[in-house]
Design a protein around this motif. Structure first.
Motif, PDB file in Angstrom:
ATOM      1  N   GLY A   9      -4.826   8.424   2.672  1.00  0.00           N
ATOM      2  CA  GLY A   9      -5.176   7.193   3.384  1.00  0.00           C
ATOM      3  C   GLY A   9      -4.409   7.055   4.684  1.00  0.00           C
ATOM      4  O   GLY A   9      -3.383   7.699   4.898  1.00  0.00           O
ATOM      5  N   GLY A  10      -4.946   6.205   5.558  1.00  0.00           N
ATOM      6  CA  GLY A  10      -4.330   6.002   6.864  1.00  0.00           C
ATOM      7  C   GLY A  10      -2.881   5.559   6.793  1.00  0.00           C
ATOM      8  O   GLY A  10      -2.057   5.959   7.616  1.00  0.00           O
ATOM      9  N   ASP A  11      -2.535   4.733   5.793  1.00  0.00           N
ATOM     10  CA  ASP A  11      -1.170   4.248   5.689  1.00  0.00           C
ATOM     11  C   ASP A  11      -0.206   5.362   5.301  1.00  0.00           C
ATOM     12  O   ASP A  11       0.993   5.232   5.456  1.00  0.00           O
ATOM     13  CB  ASP A  11      -1.080   3.127   4.638  1.00  0.00           C
ATOM     14  CG  ASP A  11      -1.779   1.865   5.124  1.00  0.00           C
ATOM     15  OD1 ASP A  11      -1.688   1.577   6.323  1.00  0.00           O
ATOM     16  OD2 ASP A  11      -2.424   1.197   4.306  1.00  0.00           O
ATOM     17  N   GLN A  12      -0.764   6.442   4.752  1.00  0.00           N
ATOM     18  CA  GLN A  12       0.115   7.538   4.367  1.00  0.00           C
ATOM     19  C   GLN A  12       0.412   8.461   5.538  1.00  0.00           C
ATOM     20  O   GLN A  12       1.429   9.122   5.567  1.00  0.00           O
ATOM     21  CB  GLN A  12      -0.519   8.354   3.224  1.00  0.00           C
ATOM     22  CG  GLN A  12      -0.346   7.684   1.875  1.00  0.00           C
ATOM     23  CD  GLN A  12      -1.397   8.116   0.877  1.00  0.00           C
ATOM     24  OE1 GLN A  12      -2.414   7.485   0.707  1.00  0.00           O
ATOM     25  NE2 GLN A  12      -1.140   9.231   0.224  1.00  0.00           N
ATOM     26  N   VAL A  13      -0.521   8.547   6.504  1.00  0.00           N
ATOM     27  CA  VAL A  13      -0.323   9.511   7.582  1.00  0.00           C
ATOM     28  C   VAL A  13       0.228   8.912   8.867  1.00  0.00           C
ATOM     29  O   VAL A  13       0.805   9.626   9.685  1.00  0.00           O
ATOM     30  CB  VAL A  13      -1.628  10.287   7.880  1.00  0.00           C
ATOM     31  CG1 VAL A  13      -1.911  11.262   6.764  1.00  0.00           C
ATOM     32  CG2 VAL A  13      -2.794   9.363   8.101  1.00  0.00           C
ATOM     33  N   ASN A  49       0.885  -1.164   0.000  1.00  0.00           N
ATOM     34  CA  ASN A  49       0.000   0.000   0.000  1.00  0.00           C
ATOM     35  C   ASN A  49       0.916   1.205   0.000  1.00  0.00           C
ATOM     36  O   ASN A  49       1.869   1.244   0.764  1.00  0.00           O
ATOM     37  CB  ASN A  49      -0.877   0.022   1.253  1.00  0.00           C
ATOM     38  CG  ASN A  49      -1.808  -1.171   1.296  1.00  0.00           C
ATOM     39  OD1 ASN A  49      -1.757  -1.958   2.221  1.00  0.00           O
ATOM     40  ND2 ASN A  49      -2.628  -1.320   0.274  1.00  0.00           N
ATOM     41  N   HIS A  50       0.652   2.170  -0.880  1.00  0.00           N
ATOM     42  CA  HIS A  50       1.627   3.259  -0.872  1.00  0.00           C
ATOM     43  C   HIS A  50       1.490   4.059   0.404  1.00  0.00           C
ATOM     44  O   HIS A  50       0.426   4.199   0.985  1.00  0.00           O
ATOM     45  CB  HIS A  50       1.577   4.138  -2.118  1.00  0.00           C
ATOM     46  CG  HIS A  50       0.219   4.430  -2.637  1.00  0.00           C
ATOM     47  ND1 HIS A  50      -0.740   5.038  -1.894  1.00  0.00           N
ATOM     48  CD2 HIS A  50      -0.330   4.181  -3.850  1.00  0.00           C
ATOM     49  CE1 HIS A  50      -1.818   5.172  -2.627  1.00  0.00           C
ATOM     50  NE2 HIS A  50      -1.617   4.646  -3.812  1.00  0.00           N
ATOM     51  N   GLY A  51       2.609   4.546   0.851  1.00  0.00           N
ATOM     52  CA  GLY A  51       2.649   5.201   2.147  1.00  0.00           C
ATOM     53  C   GLY A  51       3.906   4.785   2.874  1.00  0.00           C
ATOM     54  O   GLY A  51       4.964   4.688   2.258  1.00  0.00           O
ATOM     55  N   GLN A  52       3.760   4.465   4.149  1.00  0.00           N
ATOM     56  CA  GLN A  52       4.957   4.258   4.948  1.00  0.00           C
ATOM     57  C   GLN A  52       5.372   2.798   5.054  1.00  0.00           C
ATOM     58  O   GLN A  52       6.363   2.490   5.701  1.00  0.00           O
ATOM     59  CB  GLN A  52       4.727   4.841   6.345  1.00  0.00           C
ATOM     60  CG  GLN A  52       4.428   6.322   6.289  1.00  0.00           C
ATOM     61  CD  GLN A  52       4.478   6.986   7.659  1.00  0.00           C
ATOM     62  OE1 GLN A  52       4.986   6.429   8.613  1.00  0.00           O
ATOM     63  NE2 GLN A  52       3.950   8.188   7.744  1.00  0.00           N
ATOM     64  N   GLN A  53       4.624   1.878   4.416  1.00  0.00           N
ATOM     65  CA  GLN A  53       4.934   0.465   4.597  1.00  0.00           C
ATOM     66  C   GLN A  53       6.321   0.093   4.095  1.00  0.00           C
ATOM     67  O   GLN A  53       6.996  -0.722   4.684  1.00  0.00           O
ATOM     68  CB  GLN A  53       3.881  -0.402   3.895  1.00  0.00           C
ATOM     69  CG  GLN A  53       2.598  -0.484   4.671  1.00  0.00           C
ATOM     70  CD  GLN A  53       1.492  -1.149   3.890  1.00  0.00           C
ATOM     71  OE1 GLN A  53       1.651  -1.497   2.733  1.00  0.00           O
ATOM     72  NE2 GLN A  53       0.360  -1.337   4.542  1.00  0.00           N
ATOM     73  N   ALA A  54       6.720   0.694   2.967  1.00  0.00           N
ATOM     74  CA  ALA A  54       8.001   0.319   2.388  1.00  0.00           C
ATOM     75  C   ALA A  54       9.048   1.405   2.600  1.00  0.00           C
ATOM     76  O   ALA A  54      10.139   1.334   2.045  1.00  0.00           O
ATOM     77  CB  ALA A  54       7.842   0.035   0.895  1.00  0.00           C
ATOM     78  N   LEU A  55       8.709   2.390   3.418  1.00  0.00           N
ATOM     79  CA  LEU A  55       9.577   3.560   3.579  1.00  0.00           C
ATOM     80  C   LEU A  55      10.994   3.176   3.993  1.00  0.00           C
ATOM     81  O   LEU A  55      11.971   3.637   3.402  1.00  0.00           O
ATOM     82  CB  LEU A  55       8.951   4.508   4.612  1.00  0.00           C
ATOM     83  CG  LEU A  55       9.685   5.828   4.839  1.00  0.00           C
ATOM     84  CD1 LEU A  55       9.669   6.655   3.577  1.00  0.00           C
ATOM     85  CD2 LEU A  55       9.044   6.603   5.981  1.00  0.00           C
TER      86      LEU A  55
END
Lengths: 297, 410
Positions: B367-371, B86-92
């Motif tokens: 989305g939640g995964d981004q914040v 999911n784009h966002g912080q998962q793979a940060l």
């Protein structure tokens, strides 16, 4: 002179030592090394990747303030207490029944041991279906005519641990029975003859003579069952995945979720260090009894 | 001689696939439900048609099961060709550790900056000015799915918003149906809570808490009403005993439950079951109250590879995923919204059109995964599943914990 003595000790049985070397290295690097690494990094604030940024006991403080972790410990204590008592008692009783020189003993033994050949995942899935109110026991009993019959342990937070317990015991008891049976077979026939001569009833013989003689077997069983309880994980994942809510969470699930899903290595390692500690609490008295006892005896 | 021939054959069987003309590209993802598998088939078809070979690496379970496997493969030095996150912080952190392929040149050559809409999707792929992922779809979790038949049987009109839905619940329950289907996994409770936050608390409150990280707002009385609404909703879901989201959707499809709060990916399930939007089922974006959608979604990341052929294939795949044709084919099957505003979704159904309108009007939030980080998301999931599944945890107690988790994650 001194070096000469050491050399001869070092080179005695040299083939055996070389053969054991890979195992020794594996133990040191993989098991001991991995354990030390885990404990060290549990004091850091590593996220997805390990980072040597030490934060003291912060991860442990967070862990013990976390309601999910506390609930996991509580669940495990409930499961553990019942599993320990029931597995050992039922395992022993089954072994005693097997030991009555019955016909088709091999067949019964095989049937009892079959569940142990399944993985916990399979056991969990099978029991998930059996205990499912829509398909399993509840619907069968209802279709017979008992319309108000309710049996849905996996969906009731108050008794979900017992749903897991049923599956866990179904799988584990047969194995414990086999170990107990081996212990019973190890008892000398003459003991039995002697108690018969003295006129001691059979049940009394078991309790006051046989069980004390099987001390080593019981301790082995105790360690096997306890370590199995502490690492309880796959059964829960397959049967309830920790639900409903957090009602069947166990420590190993917490460790996995924080290591991987939450990408919080430090927190997960702190939790797994606590699990290691609880295994040691079980293992150290056992090792003391097993190895320390021999020296004295 | 025979043995030598056999050995040669064995060697060849190992060596040959790698010298084949097309480059094999193993793609890992967690799209395994009926609708999802149909959608991923479209991607594979397009990639195969362009001359390469899509090796499907579907991982069953859910994102929570699949991501650890993907991450440990990447960190363990066995990178796949492409992988979903999911784009966002998962793979940060993987990007920061230099384990991901930089796609900036692909993005510039194909003009992603202008075509990807809304632009914050691309921002979520950007770390230190470089682009590391190709967004493929927009998923918004704030949808209420209703079974029309349940209401027809009761002789009631289908609810038009969350409040009507709650009001209709006693009648639904009296008819022996489950008012609200909800799976037992923690992320589903978290999703339902997020949707209720946008619907009941309103968009300003959502933004104050999640974007401006205003902890006073999170602890305030408005947020308390959201928790109270969720406490009401959990009573409606008390009889729902399924685990997975698609099993819960299935309760709505088979008219055993009246409704489900679930993301727009549920639409794929309705489609596979042959149901028609508006006729068999009704969808209410933003729960019918506040028509705002958050733009979470899926993106493909390309782990760094040593083989230059794979690197080239990775870039070809990245470019392909964003092309209009693939976007249309994929998103129609998936039930999600395309990541570019310039494609024509004439074939889109009722629900997707509603989503597209909201998107075009700009009523969107990240989305939640981004914040929030995965750590915070997991803790929120734990809290919400505890709150939703226990009938005695009070709204006040849940709110206090909520504030505690968010404050620690700042």
């Amino acid at each position: 002179m001194a070096t000469g003595v050491r050399k001869s000790w070092l080179f005695r049985n040299v083939n055996a030592k070389i053969a054991a070397l890979p195992m020794v290295l594996t133990t040191l690097v993989v098991f001991v090394g991995g354990t030390i690494w885990t404990v060290v990094y549990s004091f850091t604030n590593s996220k997805l990747l390990p980072r040597a940024d030490f934060v003291g006991l912060a991860q442990y403080e967070r862990l013990w303030a976390n309601s999910r972790w506390m609930q996991s410990i509580e669940n495990l204590a409930v499961y553990g207490a019942f599993a320990l008592v029931f597995t050992i008692v039922i395992g022993f009783l089954l072994a005693v029944l097997m030991d009555q020189k019955i016909r088709y003993e091999d067949t019964f033994r095989t049937i009892m041991l079959y569940p142990f050949a399944l993985s916990f995942i399979v056991t969990g899935l099978v029991w998930q279906w059996i205990l499912n109110p829509e398909f399993g026991i509840q619907s069968i009993v209802r279709s017979i005519g008992f319309e108000s019959f309710t049996f849905d342990p996996l969906y009731n937070p108050d008794i979900v641990m017992f749903g897991l317990l049923i599956a866990g015991m179904w799988q584990g008891t047969g194995f414990i029975m086999c170990i107990m049976l081996a212990g019973l077979r190890g008892i000398d026939e003459d003991i039995w003859k002697a108690t018969k001569v003295d006129g001691i009833p059979t049940w009394k013989t078991y309790i006051i003579v046989i069980i004390p003689m099987m001390r080593a077997v019981f301790i082995t069983v105790l360690v096997l069952v306890t370590s199995g309880i502490i690492k309880l994980y796959d059964l829960v994942v397959a049967q309830t995945s920790g639900g409903p809510g957090l009602a069947s969470q166990v420590p190993a699930m917490y460790v996995y979720d924080y290591l991987f899903t939450a990408q919080n290595l430090g927190q997960g390692l702190a939790a797994s260090t606590m699990m290691l500690l609880s295994v040691l609490i079980v293992l150290i008295p056992w090792a003391y009894l097993e190895f320390g006892g021999k020296k004295n005896g | 001689m025979k043995i030598w021939k056999l050995a040669a054959a064995l060697c060849a069987s190992v060596a040959l696939p790698s010298v084949a003309m097309a480059t094999d590209c193993e793609v890992t993802h967690w799209w395994t439900s009926g609708g999802e598998a149909a959608a991923v088939g479209e991607l594979a078809k397009a990639f195969d048609a362009s001359g390469d070979k899509w090796i499907d690496g579907a991982i069953a379970g859910s994102g929570g099961t699949a991501r650890p496997i993907m991450i440990s493969r990447i960190t363990g030095g066995d990178p796949m060709c492409a992988t979903q996150f999911n784009h966002g912080q998962q793979a940060l952190e993987l990007v920061q550790a230099g384990l991901m392929q930089d796609l900036t040149d692909v993005a510039e050559a194909n003009n992603w900056k202008e075509t990807v809409f809304p632009p914050d999707l691309l921002d979520a792929c950007t770390v230190d000015g470089k682009i590391y992922c190709a967004p493929v779809n927009i998923h918004s979790p704030e949808w209420l799915w209703l079974s029309n038949k349940v209401y027809e049987d009761l002789g009631m009109p289908v609810p038009k918003n969350w409040n009507e839905f709650v009001a209709s619940a006693p009648a639904v329950e009296a008819a022996g149906k489950i008012p609200l289907a909800l799976g037992n996994q923690s992320w589903q409770s978290n999703l339902a809570f997020g949707a209720i936050t946008v619907a009941i608390g309103g968009i300003d409150l959502w933004k104050a808490v999640n974007l401006n990280k205003d902890m006073a707002a999170a602890a305030g009385p408005e947020m308390l009403t959201v928790f109270q609404a969720a406490a009401e909703a959990r009573k409606l879901a008390a009889k729902s005993t399924v685990q997975d989201w698609n099993q819960a959707t299935n309760l709505v499809i088979t008219d055993q439950a009246a409704g489900q709060i679930m993301g727009d990916w549920a639409q794929g399930e309705f489609q596979v079951a042959g149901e028609v939007a508006g006729k068999d089922y009704t969808c209410l974006p933003g729960l019918g109250v506040n028509k705002f959608l958050s733009t979470g979604g899926d993106a493909f990341y390309f782990p760094l590879n040593t083989d230059p052929e794979i690197t080239a294939a990775q870039k070809r795949l990245a470019a392909l995923l964003v092309t209009p044709e693939v976007q249309v084919a994929f998103n129609l099957k998936k039930g999600s919204l395309p990541i570019r505003g310039d494609v024509d979704l004439a074939a889109a159904n009722d629900c997707m059109k509603q989503g597209l309108e909201i998107l075009a009007a700009g009523n969107i939030v990240p989305g939640g995964d981004q914040v929030w980080s995965p750590d915070v998301q997991t803790q929120l999931g734990d809290l919400q599943v505890e709150f939703w599944k226990s009938q005695d945890m009070t709204a006040e107690a849940a709110q206090a914990k909520y504030v505690e988790i968010l404050t620690a994650g700042l």
